[in-house]
Structures are given as C-alpha cells and as structure tokens.
Design an enzyme around this catalytic site. Structure first.
Site, PDB file in Angstrom:
ATOM      1  N   ASP A 169      37.596  43.970  41.810  1.00 35.44           N
ATOM      2  CA  ASP A 169      37.107  42.859  42.858  1.00 35.44           C
ATOM      3  C   ASP A 169      36.340  43.530  44.109  1.00 35.44           C
ATOM      4  O   ASP A 169      36.445  44.729  44.326  1.00 35.44           O
ATOM      5  CB  ASP A 169      38.665  42.573  43.603  1.00 35.44           C
ATOM      6  CG  ASP A 169      38.670  41.423  44.451  1.00 35.44           C
ATOM      7  OD1 ASP A 169      37.641  40.410  44.119  1.00 35.44           O
ATOM      8  OD2 ASP A 169      39.478  41.159  45.219  1.00 35.44           O
ATOM      9  N   ASN A 193      37.028  31.629  37.248  1.00 32.32           N
ATOM     10  CA  ASN A 193      36.030  32.046  38.093  1.00 32.32           C
ATOM     11  C   ASN A 193      34.720  31.069  37.550  1.00 32.32           C
ATOM     12  O   ASN A 193      33.580  31.165  37.977  1.00 32.32           O
ATOM     13  CB  ASN A 193      35.379  33.357  37.341  1.00 32.32           C
ATOM     14  CG  ASN A 193      36.266  34.466  38.115  1.00 32.32           C
ATOM     15  OD1 ASN A 193      36.489  35.692  37.399  1.00 32.32           O
ATOM     16  ND2 ASN A 193      36.564  34.203  39.298  1.00 32.32           N
TER      17      ASN A 193
END
Length: 246
Positions: A26, A74
C-alpha cells in the site's frame, strides 16, 4: 543472532524467521502524489520494490511470501490506473518467465482470474505451471482477490461437494474448510505487514490471518526496502505468540 545491513543496526535471528510473510503493498499513489507524480509512477516504483523484497525473502530463507497485488475492490479505480497496474503485472510475469531458472521461485495466484484479459490469464497459468517444479520460496500473488469473496467461493464449493454426497456437513472442520480456499496447502501467515500508515486489513487473508502478527509502518510501499523488512521481522521476533493460550 545475525546482523543484516548497517541501517538502524536491526538484528534478525535467522533461526526464528517467520515461515510465511504476507504484505499489503500500500501507498504507491500517496508516494507519487507527494512527489508531484501521477499515481501510475508510484505503481511502477512499487513493482520494483516487490521484486527487491521477493528476492530478499528468498535470500533470507522465507518459505512463503504472499502479496496483495490487486483486490476485488480495485476495479473501482480509473481505467488508466487499472490498465497501468495490469501492464506492470504482465511485464513482471514476462520477466519472471525469462529469469525463472535463475531465481527458482515458485509462483501461485490467489483470486478469481476470470475478469482478466485472456492474454494475462494465460500468462498467469504459464508462470504457475512452469515454476511448479521449484522448491524453497513460494510467492503467492493475490490478484482480483478479496478475503470475503474467497470464503464465499469456498463455501459454495463445499456446498457443491455436500450436494454430490462427497462430504458430510456435520463433520466439517476448520482444516477441511481451509482446503476449499485459494491458499489450500499453504501455512497461515505468521507476519502480515502493511506500509503507508493505514492500520486495517482491507479484506486481506481474513481466514488465514486469524493469529498472524501485524506490523504497520508509515513508510509507503515504494520506499519499503530491505532495512524496513528487517525492522518488521525484528518486531515479529520480539513478540510472544500464544495462539489464545496463556
């Protein structure tokens, strides 16, 4: 105790390494934004970080590395960003095929690959197939993966086996149900790492991480290097894992 590197003098005991490390990769977008760059630039640097960390895990003797490459959520990102991520993944896998005999890393994919392009799906299958012969470090790439979706898909598969008379639902155990998950045959992660300053698990390995140790850091993924991995392992080695006991 063995000393790796000089930065911050982090000591890592090679006799007590986690067997399985999982990472939520991330912070690529925030890293790029902080430098006035497009988010895609962050993903490009993050892909190189993945290569560095995967190589280092193999050198250390880590048996399993699982990375969160692309979640089921996503797809909500812009088409340009999704396309860039898929392009970087394809580039990495082509290079993995090229360097396979030298690196000797086994690759496995967790997730539903059906929504991917036919070319990328076939490349994933090729990498899995051609690397299956290697022993040592196994890299699990979570692609179009979600922890809840994994459990739902596992439950559906178990229900189908029940309807076919293959299994008795009253005799179901946790170990047996684990065999219906993408991670069947892979030991649960010992250490889950999340860079970028966020402190949540974001639908990652929900079943498997029940007793994992977590390590959070403000360092964004593109800046997560070997020294940062040593810090995470060092923190893990300083904890006492009781698994619900005293």
């Amino acid at each position: 105790m063995a000393l790796f590197g000089k930065r911050e003098e982090v000591q890592v005991d090679r006799e007590r390494l986690p067997r399985h490390i999982a990472i939520i990769m991330d912070g690529n977008g925030r890293w790029a934004k902080g430098r006035g760059l497009p988010r895609t630039a962050g993903h490009a640097v993050g892909a190189e970080t993945f290569r560095t960390i995967a190589t280092y895990c193999r050198e250390l003797g880590i048996e399993y590395l699982t990375v969160y490459a692309f979640s089921t959520e996503n797809w909500k990102r812009s088409a340009d960003e999704v396309g860039a991520i898929m392009g970087l993944l394809q580039k990495y896998l082509l290079e993995a095929v090229r360097d396979m005999e030298k690196e000797k890393v086994r690759f496995v994919f967790f997730g539903d690959l059906a929504p991917l392009s036919e070319e990328l799906r076939e490349l994933c299958r090729q990498v899995e197939r051609d690397s299956a012969k290697f022993e040592g470090c196994q890299v699990n790439i979570c692609l179009n993966y979600g922890g809840r979706d994994e459990i739902v898909q596992g439950a559906k598969a178990f229900a189908r086996d029940c309807m076919a008379g293959k299994v008795d639902p009253e005799r179901l155990t946790e170990e047996q149900f684990g065999g219906y998950l993408y991670s069947a045959g892979v030991p649960d992660p010992d250490l889950v790492i999340r860079p970028s300053g966020e402190e949540r698990i974001s639908n990652f390995l929900l079943w498997q991480s029940a007793y994992a140790e977590y390590y959070f850091t403000d360092v964004c993924w593109p800046d997560f290097d070997r020294a940062e991995l040593r810090k995470a392992i060092g923190a893990y080695q300083g904890r006492s894992r009781r698994f619900g006991g005293v």
